[in-house]
Design an enzyme around this catalytic site. Structure first.
Site, PDB file in Angstrom:
ATOM      1  N   TYR A   1       0.717  -1.119   0.006  1.00 11.34           N
ATOM      2  CA  TYR A   1       0.091  -0.166  -0.137  1.00 11.34           C
ATOM      3  C   TYR A   1       0.861   1.250   0.007  1.00 11.34           C
ATOM      4  O   TYR A   1       1.439   1.817   0.985  1.00 11.34           O
ATOM      5  CB  TYR A   1      -0.909   0.182   1.112  1.00 11.34           C
ATOM      6  CG  TYR A   1      -1.767  -0.978   1.230  1.00 11.34           C
ATOM      7  CD1 TYR A   1      -2.236  -1.853   0.239  1.00 11.34           C
ATOM      8  CD2 TYR A   1      -2.360  -1.355   2.531  1.00 11.34           C
ATOM      9  CE1 TYR A   1      -3.057  -2.986   0.374  1.00 11.34           C
ATOM     10  CE2 TYR A   1      -3.238  -2.636   2.680  1.00 11.34           C
ATOM     11  CZ  TYR A   1      -3.533  -3.388   1.604  1.00 11.34           C
ATOM     12  OH  TYR A   1      -4.389  -4.579   1.635  1.00 11.34           O
TER      13      TYR A   1
ATOM     14  N   HIS B   1       0.292 -12.208   1.549  1.00 15.44           N
ATOM     15  CA  HIS B   1      -0.668 -11.382   0.666  1.00 15.44           C
ATOM     16  C   HIS B   1      -0.706 -11.761  -0.812  1.00 15.44           C
ATOM     17  O   HIS B   1       0.418 -11.660  -1.743  1.00 15.44           O
ATOM     18  CB  HIS B   1      -0.058  -9.853   0.881  1.00 15.44           C
ATOM     19  CG  HIS B   1      -0.744  -8.843   0.357  1.00 15.44           C
ATOM     20  ND1 HIS B   1      -0.159  -7.441   0.171  1.00 15.44           N
ATOM     21  CD2 HIS B   1      -2.141  -8.631   0.303  1.00 15.44           C
ATOM     22  CE1 HIS B   1      -1.319  -6.555   0.201  1.00 15.44           C
ATOM     23  NE2 HIS B   1      -2.510  -7.359  -0.359  1.00 15.44           N
TER      24      HIS B   1
END
Length: 320
Positions: A54, A138
């Site tokens: 992010y 992830h």
């Protein structure tokens, strides 16, 4: 607060997703990010999720800085491994990966045991913390063999050493998450966009398996990247242009919701939270206003008559 599996890690029913404060799609200031996290705390949110992906670490840095104001035992924080960040001199920005930040780093897929530890160590440095509560693998979609053979055992070892409290995987699909639930000893999985008013694919196998195995589910993407927040022709669905049939369906749901005195946003959040496997609903927010709205909608009771009308009109299938 709800527990994640049998780990003892506690999460609030509504969670703060950190992608937006990593400049997802558009840039915000450090001050705006700080205000969003502060607002989340003031509204009782105690679970905060982030990832190196992010904003190339920006979300982690901003989240860590904002949470310095609060006692460490009073909040739960999760981050992710699988994308290791390396310096880059390519220049330009990171908008190709959806983040409005300078491309001073590049992502390297790495689900090796060494990569997991190095990625976590770098995350802790950015967060300014000596430990995180939860670590997820992830998006291992294209790296399943390495994730199961090397990444998962590395997380299991970190948990046994007490470095982290709970482990799991976070993905935008239900199938591989179901495999994690059935074939490993994860405490939780983060399922984004696959258990919503418009997509219940997680209901087929993932959620029943989670209940059976005592694994908690954190649901992200309750609004399917925007469509269920405010359905309109330029809305996005799963980060792409919304198909016409789904826009029509969302607009019909919105009309019915408003006829029952609630918003579609409230219904979308309530739907995700209601399943017994779900420990927390993760919502991304980039401003105080968005945090306040999400908290207000999450607290809104949704009348049973609304769900009944959705089922009667065929907009929501009866669970099998």
């Amino acid at each position: 607060m709800n527990g994640l599996g049998s780990s003892g890690v506690q999460v609030s029913a509504l969670a703060f997703g950190g992608a937006a404060i990593g400049n997802l799609f558009t840039e915000i200031t450090d001050e705006q990010a700080h205000e969003a996290v502060t607002s989340a705390w003031q509204r009782g949110i105690r679970y905060f999720d982030t990832a190196p992906h992010y904003g190339l670490g920006l979300s982690e840095r901003r989240l860590g800085e904002a949470l310095k104001a609060y006692p460490r035992p009073e909040f739960t924080i999760s981050t992710k491994v699988g994308r290791r960040l390396e310096p880059s001199e390519d220049g330009g920005d990171d908008l190709a990966n959806c983040f409005a930040v300078p491309a001073t780093r590049r992502r390297v897929w790495d689900f090796t045991a060494d990569g997991v530890r190095r990625t976590l160590e770098a995350s802790l440095e950015r967060l300014g913390l000596d430990r995180v509560d939860v670590v997820y693998l992830h998006d291992p979609d294209g790296h399943a063999e390495q994730a199961f053979r090397e990444g998962y055992p590395a997380l299991e070892k970190l948990r046994s050493e007490g470095v982290v409290g709970a482990i799991g995987a976070g993905m935008n699909q239900a199938e591989m998450l179901t495999r994690f639930v059935r074939d490993t000893d994860v405490d939780a999985v983060l399922c984004a966009g696959r258990y919503t008013l418009l997509d219940q694919s997680a209901l087929t196998e993932l959620l029943p398996a989670a209940v059976q195995r005592g694994v908690s589910v954190v649901v992200g993407g309750a609004f399917n990247s925007g469509l269920l927040a405010d359905p309109k022709p330029d809305s996005t669905y799963n980060y792409a242009q919304v198909p016409g049939r789904l826009l029509d369906k969302a607009l019909r749901m919105k009309e019915i919701a408003e006829s029952h005195g609630i918003s579609l946003r409230a219904a979308a959040l309530a739907f995700c939270a209601a399943h017994p496997a779900v420990a927390s609903v993760l919502v991304g927010a980039r401003s105080t206003a968005e945090v306040e709205d999400c908290a207000d909608q999450f607290a809104t009771p949704v009348p049973e008559a609304f769900w009944q009308e959705l089922r009667e009109t065929g907009l929501l299938e009866e669970p099998s």
